[in-house]
Enzyme design. Structure first.
Site, PDB file in Angstrom:
ATOM      1  N   ASN A 167     -90.904  43.912 -46.623  1.00 44.67           N
ATOM      2  CA  ASN A 167     -92.247  44.253 -47.096  1.00 44.67           C
ATOM      3  C   ASN A 167     -92.602  45.584 -46.452  1.00 44.67           C
ATOM      4  O   ASN A 167     -92.960  45.636 -45.280  1.00 44.67           O
ATOM      5  CB  ASN A 167     -93.261  43.176 -46.699  1.00 44.67           C
ATOM      6  CG  ASN A 167     -94.682  43.586 -47.045  1.00 44.67           C
ATOM      7  OD1 ASN A 167     -94.888  44.493 -47.861  1.00 44.67           O
ATOM      8  ND2 ASN A 167     -95.658  42.937 -46.440  1.00 44.67           N
TER       9      ASN A 167
ATOM     10  N   LYS B  33     -95.055  47.453 -47.018  1.00 45.90           N
ATOM     11  CA  LYS B  33     -96.501  47.689 -46.937  1.00 45.90           C
ATOM     12  C   LYS B  33     -96.823  49.086 -47.480  1.00 45.90           C
ATOM     13  O   LYS B  33     -96.174  49.526 -48.417  1.00 45.90           O
ATOM     14  CB  LYS B  33     -97.003  47.496 -45.498  1.00 45.90           C
ATOM     15  CG  LYS B  33     -96.443  46.220 -44.866  1.00 45.90           C
ATOM     16  CD  LYS B  33     -97.132  45.854 -43.598  1.00 45.90           C
ATOM     17  CE  LYS B  33     -96.384  44.706 -42.942  1.00 45.90           C
ATOM     18  NZ  LYS B  33     -97.212  43.918 -42.060  1.00 45.90           N
TER      19      LYS B  33
ATOM     20  N   HIS C   9    -100.247  37.893 -49.588  1.00 44.73           N
ATOM     21  CA  HIS C   9     -99.967  38.363 -48.231  1.00 44.73           C
ATOM     22  C   HIS C   9    -101.264  38.340 -47.420  1.00 44.73           C
ATOM     23  O   HIS C   9    -102.333  38.628 -47.946  1.00 44.73           O
ATOM     24  CB  HIS C   9     -99.381  39.779 -48.270  1.00 44.73           C
ATOM     25  CG  HIS C   9     -98.828  40.201 -46.941  1.00 44.73           C
ATOM     26  ND1 HIS C   9     -99.632  40.671 -45.930  1.00 44.73           N
ATOM     27  CD2 HIS C   9     -97.564  40.178 -46.452  1.00 44.73           C
ATOM     28  CE1 HIS C   9     -98.878  40.928 -44.875  1.00 44.73           C
ATOM     29  NE2 HIS C   9     -97.620  40.639 -45.156  1.00 44.73           N
TER      30      HIS C   9
ATOM     31  N   GLU D 117    -102.494  40.302 -45.372  1.00 43.14           N
ATOM     32  CA  GLU D 117    -103.261  41.565 -45.352  1.00 43.14           C
ATOM     33  C   GLU D 117    -104.112  41.689 -46.608  1.00 43.14           C
ATOM     34  O   GLU D 117    -105.211  42.246 -46.574  1.00 43.14           O
ATOM     35  CB  GLU D 117    -102.295  42.751 -45.188  1.00 43.14           C
ATOM     36  CG  GLU D 117    -101.774  42.817 -43.751  1.00 43.14           C
ATOM     37  CD  GLU D 117    -100.419  43.465 -43.591  1.00 43.14           C
ATOM     38  OE1 GLU D 117     -99.948  44.142 -44.519  1.00 43.14           O
ATOM     39  OE2 GLU D 117     -99.806  43.287 -42.520  1.00 43.14           O
TER      40      GLU D 117
ATOM     41  N   GLU E 235     -95.904  32.752 -43.076  1.00 40.90           N
ATOM     42  CA  GLU E 235     -96.213  33.896 -42.230  1.00 40.90           C
ATOM     43  C   GLU E 235     -97.458  33.614 -41.392  1.00 40.90           C
ATOM     44  O   GLU E 235     -98.586  33.843 -41.853  1.00 40.90           O
ATOM     45  CB  GLU E 235     -96.471  35.130 -43.099  1.00 40.90           C
ATOM     46  CG  GLU E 235     -95.287  35.550 -43.940  1.00 40.90           C
ATOM     47  CD  GLU E 235     -95.258  37.047 -44.129  1.00 40.90           C
ATOM     48  OE1 GLU E 235     -94.250  37.653 -43.734  1.00 40.90           O
ATOM     49  OE2 GLU E 235     -96.231  37.608 -44.633  1.00 40.90           O
TER      50      GLU E 235
ATOM     51  N   GLY F 142     -96.983  41.859 -37.584  1.00 41.10           N
ATOM     52  CA  GLY F 142     -97.230  43.197 -37.064  1.00 41.10           C
ATOM     53  C   GLY F 142     -97.716  43.233 -35.630  1.00 41.10           C
ATOM     54  O   GLY F 142     -98.161  44.265 -35.134  1.00 41.10           O
TER      55      GLY F 142
ATOM     56  N   SER G 239     -93.012  39.417 -37.409  1.00 37.75           N
ATOM     57  CA  SER G 239     -92.276  40.105 -36.347  1.00 37.75           C
ATOM     58  C   SER G 239     -90.825  39.630 -36.237  1.00 37.75           C
ATOM     59  O   SER G 239     -90.265  39.576 -35.140  1.00 37.75           O
ATOM     60  CB  SER G 239     -93.002  39.972 -35.001  1.00 37.75           C
ATOM     61  OG  SER G 239     -94.297  40.540 -35.092  1.00 37.75           O
TER      62      SER G 239
HETATM   63  C1  PEP Z   1     -95.086  41.089 -43.202  1.00 36.61           C
HETATM   64  O1  PEP Z   1     -95.735  42.096 -43.461  1.00 36.61           O
HETATM   65  O2  PEP Z   1     -94.935  40.228 -44.082  1.00 36.61           O
HETATM   66  C2  PEP Z   1     -94.509  40.926 -41.873  1.00 36.61           C
HETATM   67  C3  PEP Z   1     -93.903  39.809 -41.576  1.00 36.61           C
HETATM   68  O3  PEP Z   1     -94.656  41.996 -41.024  1.00 36.61           O
HETATM   69  P1  PEP Z   1     -93.944  42.158 -39.574  1.00 36.61           P
HETATM   70  O4  PEP Z   1     -92.498  41.792 -39.756  1.00 36.61           O
HETATM   71  O5  PEP Z   1     -94.129  43.605 -39.240  1.00 36.61           O
HETATM   72  O6  PEP Z   1     -94.631  41.240 -38.644  1.00 36.61           O
END
Ligand code: PEP
Length: 250
Positions: free
Chosen positions: A9, A11, A94, A96, A166, A172, A212
């Site tokens: 992803n 972003k 997601h 976000e 998630e 993040g 992460s």
């Molecule tokens: C994501 O944006 O779905 C995500 C898991 O980000 P990160 O790996 O940076 O935590």
């Protein structure tokens, strides 16, 4: 359990030229992947990404879609438009988008319907906030998000649904769910799917972990019995790291 899928992803990162460069870097590193590999890119990068993955097995995802086919929705992109240009996947729900752009379980359900009708495969994101985990309602929250998003989705259509667990507190932040925490919620999602459909659908669905995940922790997370892949944010922007994660998905 389900087929392993590693999806990046990106972003709001990378111009079209940068997207081409990053995919060209990733391509040789994942040529022998034992799992499905997807890159989730900004809308404006989709043509460049589709061109760059041509002749490979790498899939391309958009990061959202609207629920209507067309109309007076300034700034929006429909699932039909994505399918028409050859995009195969869309990330929906997601955190976000839920946190910053007002997405709700109900709008995610509508986007899901539109995406499946357009022929896309959906990566559905679900996950709890830290306060919800601390209050002991993780399973309730994640099960509710899953059930509402899948409202009206048939057992046949579930072949085109991937679920990404998630935990919002892990996205993040550098904080990762423990292997046990990730597996426990992924297993709970599978049980929820079994309840909505049947055990065969639950066994076949891909349940990813995201939050992460990186080159250092991927192997252990992906070795969990109910974790069938990953949705990768930050680490998907580094070809070498992304390739290590892909290599760990066997
Ligand atoms: C994501 O944006 O779905 C995500 C898991 O980000 P990160 O790996 O940076 O935590």
């Amino acid at each position: 359990m389900g087929k392993y899928v590693i999806a990046g992803n990106w972003k709001m990162n990378k111009t079209p030229a940068e997207a081409t460069a990053l995919i060209n870097e990733i391509k040789p590193l994942v040529a022998d992947a034992a799992c499905d590999v997807v890159v989730g890119v900004p809308f404006v990068d989709l043509p460049a990404a589709l061109a760059a993955v041509e002749g490979t097995k790498i899939g391309v995802a958009a990061q959202n879609c609207h629920w209507e086919k067309s109309g007076a929705y300034t700034g929006e992109i429909s699932a039909e438009m994505l399918a028409a240009m050859g995009v195969g996947y869309v990330i929906l729900g997601h955190s976000e988008r839920r946190t910053y752009f007002g997405d709700t379980d109900e709008t995610v359900q509508k986007r899901m319907r539109a995406a499946l009708d357009a022929g896309l495969t959906v990566i559905l994101c679900v996950g709890e906030y830290l306060t919800q985990r601390e209050q002991g309602v993780t399973n309730e929250v994640v099960a509710m998000q899953t059930k509402i998003a899948l409202g009206g989705v048939s057992a046949e259509e579930m072949a085109r649904v991937i679920i990404a667990y998630e935990p919002v507190w892990a996205i993040g932040t550098g904080l990762t769910a423990t292997n046990e925490q990730a597996n426990e919620v992924c297993a709970m999602i599978r049980t929820t799917i079994a309840g909505l459909y049947d055990q065969a659908v639950a066994d076949a669905v891909t349940v990813q972990y995201g939050g992460s995940m990186n080159a250092g922790n991927a192997a252990a997370l992906l070795a969990q019995s109910d974790v069938d892949g990953g949705l990768i944010g930050g680490a998907s922007l580094k070809a070498a790291d992304f390739a290590v994660i892909v290599g760990a998905a066997k």
